[in-house]
Enzyme design. Structure first.
Site, PDB file in Angstrom:
ATOM      1  CD  GLU A 119      -3.057  -0.817   0.123  1.00  0.00           C
ATOM      2  OE1 GLU A 119      -3.417   0.357  -0.103  1.00  0.00           O
ATOM      3  OE2 GLU A 119      -3.490  -1.798  -0.511  1.00  0.00           O
ATOM      4  CB  SER A 379     -35.271 -23.791 -26.319  1.00  0.00           C
ATOM      5  OG  SER A 379     -35.182 -25.127 -26.779  1.00  0.00           O
TER       6      SER A 379
END
Length: 682
Positions: A119, A379
């Protein structure tokens, strides 16, 4: 004739130094002013310094009014988030899991070093702002083509968490810098680091190093190992996404990066890096209150990530429309589901999710079937098959064989084992012919079908085999909704989101911009969806408003779906059992289509009492399951449709000639693979 004097002429004045000798660069001597006296330079510098000082004091005064600096030295309040619907209704309130602060002196030195390495490596040497870190981040982001790394120091992150919001305006960044200087002046480096580690977010609704250490490893932070500290430090980049409880692989990969950063910073040796084994979790769950809705559970992690280290009470506005959410809940409640479950996702064409149902009862099961469950789409997946065909140059009027497939190992069958011979793509899509879809997928190439699905936002794994055309690969209902939303929007991909999109830089907008369908592709795919929803298998969903959609029913009726859009809303409905057992008699053109119609008609304000599905075209077959029985009293036709049981008795005609159309072939041989899907489309 008198000659001019050869030397310089003295007219009684002492020439300036600049006028003696040749003029520089050939210019006239008078064009170069005499140098500014030293005192005059000092006065100019003094005025500049005074101006800068005045600006600084003005900024401090502005900061003191807009964000009292004294607050930065007070204890930080535990965070809490309230989710608000788009129409200003409270959805859920959520507190945080917190624990006692940590003291740097009590921690193993590798713990704070892990956080500094990833950091803010120069934490102990800068004054709150690190120009070198900012320049490094800008350089790496430039080469990465976007914002991949931040240049904020730990002090700046703490400053933002004290009382600033998470916007990205220049004013907020300026205040953040000034507060960082203030913190550096009034607190020691260890105090700043202690406050930061004691309050930062670690995912899973856990704030602060002590709470995170107990949650993920069941140990106090004073006993953390290097591997455990590295994993916790790595979470700060994206706490919810990297939380090891849900993404252990990602958390370990990030921890490995942190350990390498510790080597680069001089905190570890390469040998120690090689000897460090990945951290092992020992998760301790803390009791927490429920968030109230499936939608709230979905958006809450992102809401916390956006808040970052911002503490205190926060209101986060979401995309949910509370009225539409109630309509969706009512539609699910009115459906005759029995013991089956239901999931609904509704979004606008831009991806804004306005309603979500993850199951029949959140109180009984918080498992979100709209987001967390992957089921076969049946489908409804044929959308991608036909889109790939149109990309290959085919049209809805092109012909395809709706006849049994007798070659190869894969022998799919139509749901009722009825075949129509050679039909158009429009007809094949409307009646949801399985054999036509498989033939079409093989013709255009399975990889092109997968590419179409990926383009429209499907990210789940997809099998590269012929059965993919019938939707045998499992995806989420959200992914399916996004794909159909792309057709509604006319551009892809559409990404479903529950929080308003954050403002992007021009570069990010350029990189993430959507692609538009060609006019022909869009017109053809909408033609098919209209046929399926109004005259084909989805006619039970048809509205007065233009309706587009597709049904899906998987093998043995395990999943039934309807996905479509009308009136500016895109909605997907799924019905099935959690244990994936069959639901006899249920199909996409039945309950899911009627739930969809019930919801959409109420959502867009269209009355449904007098509605009847549009008549079928002569060359289209409805979603109704038809049974023909020859009896000694005539030809009895029994149809089960949206309006109940229909009987049609025609006189017996013994001398009736054979029909001129294609005759349904006998059942396939018993050698055909029994496990292949024979989808029942309704």
């Amino acid at each position: 004739m008198n000659e001019a004097p050869s030397g310089p002429v003295d007219f009684g004045a002492t020439p300036h130094a600049a006028t003696t000798g040749p003029a520089p660069f050939g210019g006239p001597p008078s064009s170069f002013p005499p140098p500014t006296p030293f005192r005059k330079k000092l006065r100019i510098l003094a005025w500049i310094a005074a101006g800068l000082l005045a600006i600084f004091f003005a900024l401090v005064a502005w900061l003191a009014v807009t964000a009292p600096l004294s607050r930065s030295l007070k204890p930080i309040a535990p965070p809490s988030i309230t989710l608000i619907s788009a129409d200003a209704k409270v959805i859920a309130r959520k507190g945080a899991i917190i624990d006692k602060p940590v003291a740097i002196a009590d921690l193993p030195k590798r713990v704070p070093e892990a956080f500094m390495a990833i950091e803010d490596r120069r934490f102990y040497s800068h004054w709150g702002i690190d120009p070198r870190g900012i320049a490094r981040a800008m350089w790496r982001n430039l080469w990465a083509g976007g914002t991949k790394e931040g240049g904020s120091t730990i002090t700046q992150q703490l400053a933002k968490g004290v009382f600033l919001n998470n916007d990205r305006t220049a004013g907020r960044k300026l205040r953040e810098a000034l507060i960082a200087f203030w913190l550096e002046a009034w607190l020691t480096k260890d105090q700043i680091l202690e406050r930061y580690l004691s309050n930062v977010y670690f995912g899973d609704n856990v704030y602060g190093l002590r709470a995170a250490s107990l949650h993920y490893f069941n140990r106090q932070p004073e006993r953390l190992t290097v591997a455990q500290a590295a994993m916790l430090a790595g979470l700060l980049k994206a706490p919810s996404r990297l939380a090891p409880t849900s993404n252990l692989e990602g958390a370990r990969a990030r921890a490995k990066l942190v350990i390498h950063a510790m080597v680069e910073a001089g905190f570890l040796t390469p040998e120690q890096e090689r000897e460090t084994r990945p951290a092992i979790l020992d998760v301790t769950e803390a009791p927490e209150s429920t968030s109230g809705t499936y939608f709230a559970d979905w958006v809450l992690p992102e809401a916390r990530d956006r808040a970052g280290a911002v503490y205190g009470a926060q209101d986060v506005t979401t995309t949910m429309d509370s009225k539409l959410q109630k309509i969706a809940e009512g539609a699910a409640r009115r459906a005759p589901l029995g013991k089956a479950q239901v999931a609904i996702v509704t979004m606008k064409p831009d991806g804004s999710v306005v309603a979500m149902i993850g199951g029949k009862s959140y109180q009984k099961s918080a498992f979100n079937r709209a987001i967390q469950a992957r089921r076969q789409p049946g489908s409804t997946f044929k959308l991608f098959v036909y889109l790939a065909a149109f990309r290959a140059g085919m049209t809805p009027d092109d012909m395809i064989d709706d006849t049994p497939i007798t070659e190869g190992e894969y022998r799919p069958a139509n749901h009722d084992r009825k075949y129509r011979g050679r039909i158009t793509l429009r007809q094949a899509f409307a009646v949801s012919s399985n054999v036509a879809a498989v033939r079409l997928a093989e013709k255009v190439g399975i990889r092109n079908v997968i590419r179409a699905a990926r383009d429209l936002g499907v990210r789940s794994p997809l099998g590269e085999d012929p059965s993919l055309a019938l939707g045998t690969s499992e995806i989420t209902l959200l992914e399916l909704t996004q794909a159909y939303a792309s057709v509604a929007a006319g551009a892809y991909p559409v990404i479903g989101h529950g929080l308003p999109p954050e403002e992007q830089s021009w570069l990010a907008k350029l990189m993430d911009r959507q692609k538009a369908f060609s006019d022909d592709e869009l017109e053809m795919i909408r033609d098919l969806l209209s046929s399926a929803a109004n005259r084909g298998t989805g006619s039970a969903a048809a509205l007065r408003t233009s309706t587009f959609g597709k049904t899906g029913t998987t093998q043995d009726n395990r999943d039934a779906l309807f996905v479509g859009y009308a009136g500016g809303l895109v909605t997907a409905v799924w019905v099935g059992n959690d244990d994936n057992t069959p639901l006899p008699g249920i199909a996409g053109g039945g309950i899911p289509a009627r739930i969809w119609r019930d919801f959409t008609s109420r959502a867009i304000g269209e009355p449904t009492e007098t509605e009847t599905p549009a008549d079928n075209d002569e060359d289209l077959v409805n979603a109704i399951a038809n049974i023909s029985v020859e009896t000694n009293i005539g030809n009895l036709s029994i149809g089960v449709g949206p309006n109940g049981l229909n009987l049609d008795i025609a006189p017996l005609r013994p001398t009736e000639p054979a029909p001129s159309g294609p005759v349904a072939p006998p059942p396939l041989p018993a050698t055909a693979p029994a496990q292949q899907p024979a989808e029942k489309q309704q």
